[in-house]
Design an enzyme around this catalytic site. Structure first.
Site, PDB file in Angstrom:
ATOM      1  N   TYR A 193      10.222   2.415  -2.575  1.00 23.92           N
ATOM      2  CA  TYR A 193      10.116   3.348  -3.693  1.00 23.92           C
ATOM      3  C   TYR A 193      11.396   4.150  -3.906  1.00 23.92           C
ATOM      4  CZ  TYR A 193       5.088   2.373  -3.276  1.00 23.92           C
ATOM      5  OH  TYR A 193       3.860   1.757  -3.207  1.00 23.92           O
ATOM      6  N   LYS A 195       5.249  -5.903   8.633  1.00 27.31           N
ATOM      7  CA  LYS A 195       5.204  -7.313   8.232  1.00 27.31           C
ATOM      8  C   LYS A 195       6.389  -7.977   8.944  1.00 27.31           C
ATOM      9  CE  LYS A 195       3.496 -10.626   5.620  1.00 27.31           C
ATOM     10  NZ  LYS A 195       2.179 -11.230   5.913  1.00 27.31           N
ATOM     11  N   ASP A 254      -1.315  -7.434   6.414  1.00 27.77           N
ATOM     12  CA  ASP A 254      -2.422  -8.179   5.793  1.00 27.77           C
ATOM     13  C   ASP A 254      -3.659  -8.130   6.686  1.00 27.77           C
ATOM     14  OD1 ASP A 254      -0.620  -9.517   7.369  1.00 27.77           O
ATOM     15  OD2 ASP A 254      -0.858 -11.464   6.421  1.00 27.77           O
ATOM     16  N   ASP A 287      -5.224   4.114   0.151  1.00 20.54           N
ATOM     17  CA  ASP A 287      -6.233   4.048  -0.915  1.00 20.54           C
ATOM     18  C   ASP A 287      -7.432   3.221  -0.464  1.00 20.54           C
ATOM     19  OD1 ASP A 287      -4.831   5.619  -2.660  1.00 20.54           O
ATOM     20  OD2 ASP A 287      -5.100   4.266  -4.358  1.00 20.54           O
ATOM     21  N   ASP A 291       0.901   3.424   1.134  1.00 19.16           N
ATOM     22  CA  ASP A 291       0.353   3.753  -0.183  1.00 19.16           C
ATOM     23  C   ASP A 291      -0.917   2.937  -0.426  1.00 19.16           C
ATOM     24  OD1 ASP A 291       0.057   4.642  -2.735  1.00 19.16           O
ATOM     25  OD2 ASP A 291       1.804   3.613  -3.573  1.00 19.16           O
TER      26      ASP A 291
END
Ligand code: NAD
Length: 367
Positions: free
Chosen positions: A146, A195, A227, A255, A251
Site C-alpha cells: 500500500y 507467503k 492461504d 476482515d 487487511d
C-alpha cells in the site's frame, strides 16, 4: 487522571458512533474519578468539503499533541459521492493512509473475540461445546504494497500497472516485537503469516520474525502461509492467539476474522507507534447505507475506546469496566439492528435499540 484526547468523527455513521463512545467514556470517568476532554478534528470526506483536502495539516498537528485519537470512520458511497470523482490521492481514504504515516502508526491490532451472548450469530458451523475463540491480529501498517511505488502507463500500446511490495528488516522487526510483547500478556503464542513459498519479502519477514523470537523464549512461534491461514480462520479459529502479518495480508485476514464473530459492528482496533500514542477506531467503515438513521451499532467504537484506556493510558480497570458493561448489555438482551436475529423465535426476549439507545444502555452499566 486528566484524559485529553482528539476525536475524528469522520463521515457516514462516524459521528453517531463516536458520540456513543464519548458517552461511555464520560460514564467511566465519572465512576473512576477521572476528567476527560475531547477535541474534534476533521478528516476524510467532511475535511474535503470544508478544507478541500482529506487530511488538513491542523488535524495532524493537533493529534500529535494528544495522548490518543479516537476515530469513527471515513469515506462515502463510491458510486454516488462526489469525493470519488477526485483523483485517488485527494479522496477520503488517502487521509487515513496519510495520518497513519504522519503519526508513525506501524502496528495495527485487531482483536476478534466471540461474545458468548452472540455465539448464535457466528456463521461457522457449530462445534461441540460451542465456539470460543479470542485472537488478535497484529498487522504491519505503514509498509508493503500500500505504500510502495506504483504507476499505470501504456507500454507498446498495452495499458500496464505496477505496485511495489517492499519491506526492510527494521520495519519487520519493530512490528514483530510488538506482536511478541502482546503475546506475552496473552496466551504466549505467535503465528507469523506470510507467503514465503513465493515472495522475497515474505522470506525476509520469516527470517527477521525468528530473530526477534529469540528474545522472547517464553512465546511459542510458528509460521503459516496466508492461504492456509485464510482457511484455518474459518475451520479452527480457536488455534490462534496472536497472528502477526504484513499490511495487505492483515487487511484481508482481519476482515475475515471480523466476520466470524458474527457482526462487523463489534470489532475494535488500535494503531500504535513505539510510544503509548495510539489511534483507535472500529474495524468497519462509514456504512453510508445506514448513516443518519441512528441504527448503527456503536459497540466496536466503544470497545476501541476501552483499548485506548488500556494501551495509551494504562487504565486497565477502567477498560475492563467498559468491556464488562458491553457484555452485561448483551446479556440483558439489548441488540442493535445488525445483531437482531431475523427469526422471530430467536428474537424473543431481546430488545432492539437504536445507536444512542445502545450507548445509553452501556453507559448505565458501567460499574
Ligand atoms: P462498511 O464497513 O462501511 O459497511 C459494510 C456493511 O456493514 C454495510 O452494510 C454497513 O451498513 C454494515 N455496517 C458497518 N458498520 C456497521 C455498524 N457499526 N453497525 C451496523 N452495520 C454496520 O464497508 P463499505 O460499505 O465497504 O465501505 C463504506 C465506506 O467506508 C467506504 O467509503 C470505505 O472506503 C470506507 N471505509 C472506511 C474505513 C475506515 O474509516 N477505517 C474502513 C473501511 C471502509
Amino acid at each position: 487522571m486528566n484524559i485529553d484526547i482528539a476525536c475524528i468523527p469522520g463521515d457516514g455513521i462516524g459521528p453517531e458512533i463516536v458520540a456513543e463512545a464519548k458517552k461511555v467514556l464520560e460514564a467511566v470517568c465519572r465512576t473512576y474519578g477521572h476528567t476527560i476532554s475531547f477535541t474534534d478534528l476533521y478528516m476524510g470526506g467532511c475535511a474535503i468539503d470544508r478544507f478541500g483536502v482529506p487530511l488538513p495539516e491542523e488535524t495532524v498537528e493537533t493529534a500529535k499533541k494528544k495522548a490518543a485519537v479516537l476515530m469513527g470512520s471515513i469515506g462515502g458511497d463510491a458510486k454516488t459521492s462526489p469525493w470519488y470523482r477526485l483523483e485517488p490521492s485527494k479522496r477520503p481514504e488517502a487521509g487515513l493512509l496519510a495520518i497513519r504515516k504522519a503519526l508513525g502508526l506501524y502496528a495495527n491490532l485487531r482483536p476478534a473475540y466471540l461474545f458468548q451472548e452472540l455465539a448464535d450469530s457466528c456463521p461457522l458451523a457449530a462445534k461441540e461445546g460451542g465456539r470460543k475463540f479470542d485472537l488478535v491480529i497484529v498487522r504491519e501498517l505503514t509498509g508493503g504494497l500500500y505504500f510502495g511505488e506504483r504507476w499505470t502507463k501504456t507500454i507498446d500500446g498495452v495499458e500496464t500497472a505496477v505496485d511495489t511490495l517492499k519491506y526492510n528488516e527494521n520495519e519487520i522487526r519493530r512490528v514483530a516485537k510488538t506482536a511478541f510483547e502482546i503475546a506475552q500478556k496473552r496466551r504466549k503464542k505467535v503465528t507469523s503469516v506470510d507467503k514465503a513459498n513465493v515472495l522475497d519479502t515474505s522470506r525476509l519477514w520469516r527470517k527477521v520474525v525468528h530473530e526477534v523470537a529469540e528474545d522472547f523464549p517464553d512465546v511459542e512461534v510458528s509460521d503459516m502461509l496466508v492461504d492456509n491461514c485464510a482457511m484455518q480462520l474459518v475451520k479452527d479459529p480457536e488455534q490462534f492467539d496472536v497472528i502477526l502479518t504484513e499490511n495487505m495480508f492483515g487487511d484481508i485476514l482481519s476482515d475475515e476474522a471480523s466476520m466470524i464473530t458474527g457482526s462487523i459492528g463489534m470489532l475494535s482496533s488500535a494503531s500504535l507507534n513505539e510510544t503509548s500514542f495510539g489511534l483507535y477506531e472500529p474495524s468497519h467503515g462509514s456504512a453510508p447505507d445506514i448513516a443518519g438513521q441512528n441504527i448503527a451499532n456503536p459497540i466496536a467504537t466503544v470497545l476501541s475506546a476501552a483499548m485506548m484506556l488500556r494501551y495509551s493510558f494504562g487504565l486497565t480497570k477502567e477498560a475492563a469496566a467498559i468491556e464488562a458493561a458491553v457484555r452485561k448489555t448483551l446479556a440483558d438482551g439489548f441488540r442493535s439492528k445488525d445483531l437482531m436475529p431475523r427469526d422471530p423465535e430467536e428474537a424473543k426476549g431481546l430488545t432492539e435499540v437504536s445507536c444512542s439507545g445502545m450507548g445509553d444502555a452501556i453507559a448505565a452499566r458501567i460499574a
